[in-house]
Write an enzyme that holds these catalytic residues in place. Structure first.
Site, PDB file in Angstrom:
ATOM      1  N   ASN A   1     -53.121 -21.898  29.617  1.00 12.88           N
ATOM      2  CA  ASN A   1     -52.000 -22.818  29.869  1.00 12.88           C
ATOM      3  C   ASN A   1     -51.129 -23.085  28.639  1.00 12.88           C
ATOM      4  O   ASN A   1     -50.396 -24.073  28.602  1.00 12.88           O
ATOM      5  CB  ASN A   1     -52.554 -24.149  30.417  1.00 12.88           C
ATOM      6  CG  ASN A   1     -51.594 -24.771  31.396  1.00 12.88           C
ATOM      7  OD1 ASN A   1     -50.876 -24.053  32.095  1.00 12.88           O
ATOM      8  ND2 ASN A   1     -51.542 -26.085  31.428  1.00 12.88           N
TER       9      ASN A   1
ATOM     10  N   LYS B   1     -51.736  -7.202  33.619  1.00  9.06           N
ATOM     11  CA  LYS B   1     -52.562  -8.417  33.563  1.00  9.06           C
ATOM     12  C   LYS B   1     -53.956  -7.967  34.003  1.00  9.06           C
ATOM     13  O   LYS B   1     -54.271  -7.955  35.205  1.00  9.06           O
ATOM     14  CB  LYS B   1     -51.973  -9.474  34.523  1.00  9.06           C
ATOM     15  CG  LYS B   1     -52.821 -10.703  34.730  1.00  9.06           C
ATOM     16  CD  LYS B   1     -52.575 -11.781  33.722  1.00  9.06           C
ATOM     17  CE  LYS B   1     -53.564 -12.918  33.887  1.00  9.06           C
ATOM     18  NZ  LYS B   1     -53.437 -13.936  32.846  1.00  9.06           N
TER      19      LYS B   1
ATOM     20  N   THR C   1     -57.788 -14.823  37.385  1.00 11.51           N
ATOM     21  CA  THR C   1     -58.670 -15.642  38.225  1.00 11.51           C
ATOM     22  C   THR C   1     -57.838 -16.743  38.894  1.00 11.51           C
ATOM     23  O   THR C   1     -56.675 -16.950  38.554  1.00 11.51           O
ATOM     24  CB  THR C   1     -59.829 -16.249  37.408  1.00 11.51           C
ATOM     25  OG1 THR C   1     -59.304 -17.223  36.514  1.00 11.51           O
ATOM     26  CG2 THR C   1     -60.607 -15.194  36.635  1.00 11.51           C
TER      27      THR C   1
ATOM     28  N   GLY D   1     -56.851 -16.619  29.578  1.00 11.42           N
ATOM     29  CA  GLY D   1     -57.376 -17.659  28.688  1.00 11.42           C
ATOM     30  C   GLY D   1     -57.183 -17.289  27.229  1.00 11.42           C
ATOM     31  O   GLY D   1     -56.210 -16.636  26.865  1.00 11.42           O
TER      32      GLY D   1
END
Ligand code: GDP
Ligand code: MG
Length: 221
Positions: free
Chosen positions: A12, A37, A41, A117
């Site tokens: 994020n 990519k 998830t 992440g």
């Protein structure tokens, strides 16, 4: 063909945002850019990140027109979690991730890869997101957050890259555009680093953008 791996100090922070901006910036330099990519998830109906990335890419590279979001991912999982935890049946095969990478290379001169992440996000019990970088022989861009706690996250991410001898560029995504960054984070970066850049500055940094152009030209010769 060369590739650039876009990672961040956490989820994020702005990897997808940055990758889309980079697709546009590299395209204006005349670079035939593609996007990948490897793992997404939190995918229930369709992969949202891959969809956004593909749409941006399709605007500048006709070779991506016939692809679907699933064509630019190797694995998707419904659970919003690290790939290791989301991959309940333990299906992740690193070779499959490399195969997709090799396939997408055929459609572009520079492949942008968005991680999932941060760097130490586990894929399998012995493979972390950071381990994909040498596998792809990718250049690396670390996107840092501009919020409280980001100095620690940034330095730890840098240490992880340095410990594996991975050269990288980094930038701060001034996402929140508030004044607190000037007070609570910037003073340290000014003191600690001889130079550092915001994402906004990096996107206008023609040396950075053109360094990929030269690499491509060299490759084509
Ligand atoms: P990722 O999880 O690291 O890929 O983060 P995203 O790129 O998805 O960013 C998280 C959210 O913040 C998304 O809604 C983005 O559109 C938004 N965002 C991230 N960076 C910026 C920024 O610099 N400016 C603006 N306006 N929105 C941003
Ligand atoms: Mg993302």
């Amino acid at each position: 063909m060369s590739s650039l791996f876009i990672t961040a100090t956490n989820t994020n922070v702005g990897k997808t945002y940055t990758t889309i901006k980079l697709i546009e910036a590299f395209a204006t330099q005349g670079i035939k850019v593609g996007v990948y990519k490897p793992i997404e998830t939190g995918v229930v109906d369709f992969p949202a990140d891959a969809n956004m990335l593909l749409q941006a890419c399709q605007k500048v590279n006709p070779k991506f027109h016939q692809l679907t979001p699933y064509d630019i991912t190797a694995y998707t999982f419904p659970l919003v979690a690290s790939p290791f935890c989301a991959d309940i049946d333990k299906t992740i095969n690193i070779q499959q991730i490399v195969n997709k990478y090799t396939q997408l290379q055929n459609y572009c001169d520079l492949l942008l890869i968005e991680g999932a992440g941060g760097l130490m996000v586990p894929l399998t019990d012995d493979y972390f997101m950071i381990d994909l970088i040498p596998l792809f022989k990718a250049q690396t861009l670390l996107v840092a957050s501009d919020t409280l706690g980001s100095i620690n996250d940034t330095l730890l991410s840098m240490q992880a890259l340095q410990s594996r001898n991975i050269a990288f560029k980094w930038c701060v995504n001034r996402r929140t555009q508030n004044d607190t960054f000037e007070q609570i984070t910037k003073p340290f970066y000014d003191a600690y680093f001889t130079q550092w850049q915001t994402l906004e500055a990096l996107l206008k940094d023609s040396l950075f953008l053109k360094s990929h152009l030269h690499k491509n030209k060299k490759f084509m010769l």
